[in-house]
Design an enzyme around this catalytic site. Structure first.
Site, PDB file in Angstrom:
ATOM      1  N   ARG A  50       0.837  -1.206   0.000  1.00 47.59           N
ATOM      2  CA  ARG A  50       0.000   0.000   0.000  1.00 47.59           C
ATOM      3  C   ARG A  50       0.874   1.260   0.000  1.00 47.59           C
ATOM      4  O   ARG A  50       0.598   2.226  -0.677  1.00 47.59           O
ATOM      5  CB  ARG A  50      -0.954   0.017   1.208  1.00 47.59           C
ATOM      6  CG  ARG A  50      -1.663   1.354   1.377  1.00 47.59           C
ATOM      7  CD  ARG A  50      -2.858   1.379   2.323  1.00 47.59           C
ATOM      8  NE  ARG A  50      -2.826   0.458   3.422  1.00 47.59           N
ATOM      9  CZ  ARG A  50      -2.085   0.613   4.537  1.00 47.59           C
ATOM     10  NH1 ARG A  50      -1.326   1.668   4.695  1.00 47.59           N
ATOM     11  NH2 ARG A  50      -2.135  -0.298   5.479  1.00 47.59           N
ATOM     12  N   TYR A 102     -17.827  17.256 -13.954  1.00 49.92           N
ATOM     13  CA  TYR A 102     -18.182  15.840 -14.048  1.00 49.92           C
ATOM     14  C   TYR A 102     -19.191  15.491 -12.939  1.00 49.92           C
ATOM     15  O   TYR A 102     -19.003  15.868 -11.782  1.00 49.92           O
ATOM     16  CB  TYR A 102     -16.906  15.001 -13.905  1.00 49.92           C
ATOM     17  CG  TYR A 102     -17.141  13.518 -13.854  1.00 49.92           C
ATOM     18  CD1 TYR A 102     -17.572  12.825 -14.977  1.00 49.92           C
ATOM     19  CD2 TYR A 102     -16.945  12.803 -12.680  1.00 49.92           C
ATOM     20  CE1 TYR A 102     -17.798  11.468 -14.928  1.00 49.92           C
ATOM     21  CE2 TYR A 102     -17.167  11.432 -12.629  1.00 49.92           C
ATOM     22  CZ  TYR A 102     -17.596  10.774 -13.754  1.00 49.92           C
ATOM     23  OH  TYR A 102     -17.825   9.426 -13.700  1.00 49.92           O
ATOM     24  N   ASP A 174      -8.853  19.097 -13.639  1.00 53.34           N
ATOM     25  CA  ASP A 174      -9.201  17.739 -14.044  1.00 53.34           C
ATOM     26  C   ASP A 174      -8.958  17.698 -15.555  1.00 53.34           C
ATOM     27  O   ASP A 174      -9.699  18.285 -16.339  1.00 53.34           O
ATOM     28  CB  ASP A 174     -10.675  17.448 -13.701  1.00 53.34           C
ATOM     29  CG  ASP A 174     -11.091  16.026 -14.073  1.00 53.34           C
ATOM     30  OD1 ASP A 174     -10.483  15.446 -14.989  1.00 53.34           O
ATOM     31  OD2 ASP A 174     -12.045  15.510 -13.460  1.00 53.34           O
ATOM     32  N   LYS A 199     -10.140   6.774 -18.741  1.00 51.33           N
ATOM     33  CA  LYS A 199     -10.534   7.345 -20.029  1.00 51.33           C
ATOM     34  C   LYS A 199      -9.341   7.314 -21.010  1.00 51.33           C
ATOM     35  O   LYS A 199      -8.826   6.254 -21.268  1.00 51.33           O
ATOM     36  CB  LYS A 199     -11.089   8.754 -19.809  1.00 51.33           C
ATOM     37  CG  LYS A 199     -12.036   8.859 -18.581  1.00 51.33           C
ATOM     38  CD  LYS A 199     -13.326   8.062 -18.743  1.00 51.33           C
ATOM     39  CE  LYS A 199     -14.131   7.941 -17.448  1.00 51.33           C
ATOM     40  NZ  LYS A 199     -14.452   9.164 -16.755  1.00 51.33           N
TER      41      LYS A 199
END
Ligand code: PLP
Length: 384
Positions: A50, A102, A174, A199
């Site tokens: 992690r 978004y 973004d 994306k």
């Protein structure tokens, strides 16, 4: 090193040192923990997966290079990345956010983070002078998307950053819709870039992922701390998938650009099409800014049909190659109806206010042969 070369090589450098295997592809390191020869020192630099993982570090190095940043952090989704940025704030802080943001980001801000004492204002600040009337004494972040979704509005990144810097406010961009191939906000003065890697960057509809990229070391240390403390890291396998997708990002973006231009040209002259939204059109409100800050206009196109909601849905359902699906920026062409899909959670009156009509369609133009895409759209339009 130029973009296409970085995309292929950064993070994938073969290990030719003694004991290295010389892989030209970064292996998937699945180990959750890393052994050490001394109790008080991680021998190979890794402790627990992690906190740090070789495959993730490879992807993070690559992403930092693509955005011209120094540090990148990979997360389990775009929204996990966005959440970690907001966790930099404290109760009582204010975020000024573009209105055409978004949907998932808006939901996170208003349905989750509002309950933790953060305040949000949504505004159309496509002009930097509009910002002044919306900032508050407690504003800590200005949140930009450009081009926006689905109306492809353009925000002047450099002038927003200049304004924010003077006030000591962080600018977050973004950059999902443009991809770093077309637009590099850190070079335009932004403090933080965030992506849904799901994306364009991943590009193959096979990994949900996100990242944060920054220049500043202090900011990087805080985000790295949060990435480990919160734990929404990207798995080694997904890191590999995204790294693999990135290798073709430059060629894919060229083709997305070209195909989208062909689609725009076709739609613009079609009698059943009322309006086309594309930053590459000279008639688009943000065209000159887009030309200044982007190296191409991208693969996202929105348009309104002549007719009503039913006709619009009939058109979508008659397509044969282009899939009706959410998501975008992938090799397959995808089409969607914002009013019933991505933006259905926004009440109809509010949708109307921001220009989201029931006949609006958003298409993510893929990299198939342009002729097939155009023929599919043409036969669909014939059916209505
Ligand atoms: C998809 C998307 C997100 C969210 O990313 P996920 O990977 O789906 O969590 C954020 N911003 C934009 C612009 C997006 O298109």
């Amino acid at each position: 090193m130029k973009f296409a070369t970085k995309a292929i090589h950064v993070g994938n450098e073969p290990n030719l040192k003694e004991g290295g295997s010389g892989d030209v592809v970064m292996p998937i390191h699945l180990s959750t923990t890393f052994a050490r020869s001394k109790v008080d020192e991680p021998t190979a630099g890794y402790e627990y997966s992690r906190s740090g993982n070789p495959t993730r570090y490879a992807l993070e190095a690559n992403l930092a290079a693509l955005e011209n940043g120094k540090y990148a952090f990979a997360f389990a989704s775009g929204l996990a990345a966005i959440t970690n940025i907001l966790l930099l704030l404290h109760m009582g802080d204010h975020v000024l956010c573009i209105d055409d943001v978004y949907g998932g980001t808006r939901r996170l801000f208003t349905k989750v983070l509002l309950n933790f004492g953060l305040a949000f204002t949504f505004a159309d600040f496509t002009k930097a002078q509009d910002l002044q009337e919306h900032v508050q004494a407690n504003s800590k972040i200005i949140w930009i998307e450009t081009p926006t979704n689905p109306l492809l509005k353009i925000v002047d990144i450099a002038s927003v950053c200049k304004f924010a810097r003077k006030k000591g406010i962080l600018t977050v961009v973004d950059n999902t819709f443009a991809s770093p191939y077309l637009q590099q906000p850190l070079s335009l003065g932004a403090d933080i870039v965030v992506h849904s890697l799901t994306k364009y960057i991943g590009g193959h509809s096979d990994a949900v992922a996100g990242c944060v990229v920054v220049h500043d070391q202090t900011l990087a240390e805080r985000i790295k701390f949060l990435q480990n403390a919160v734990g929404a890291i990207l798995s080694p396998f997904d890191c590999y998938q995204v790294l693999k997708g990135i290798k073709t990002l430059a060629v894919r973006m060229e083709r997305h650009n070209q195909n989208a231009q062909k689609v725009v040209a076709f739609l613009s002259t079609h009698k059943k099409v009322k309006k086309v939204y594309y930053p590459g059109l000279e008639s688009h409100k943000g065209h000159s800014i887009a030309k200044k800050q982007m190296t191409g206009f991208g693969g996202m196109v929105s348009f309104e049909l002549v007719g009503d909601c039913q006709k619009t849905i009939r058109f979508l359902q008659s397509l044969k190659i282009i899939s009706i699906a959410e998501s975008l920026g992938v090799v397959e062409s995808l089409i969607e109806h914002p009013a019933s899909m991505t933006h259905a959670s926004i009440p109809k009156e509010e949708r109307a206010k921001i220009g989201l009509t029931d006949t609006l369609i958003r298409i993510s133009v893929g990299i198939e042969d342009e002729q097939d895409i155009l023929e599919d759209i043409a036969q669909g339009l014939e059916k209505i």
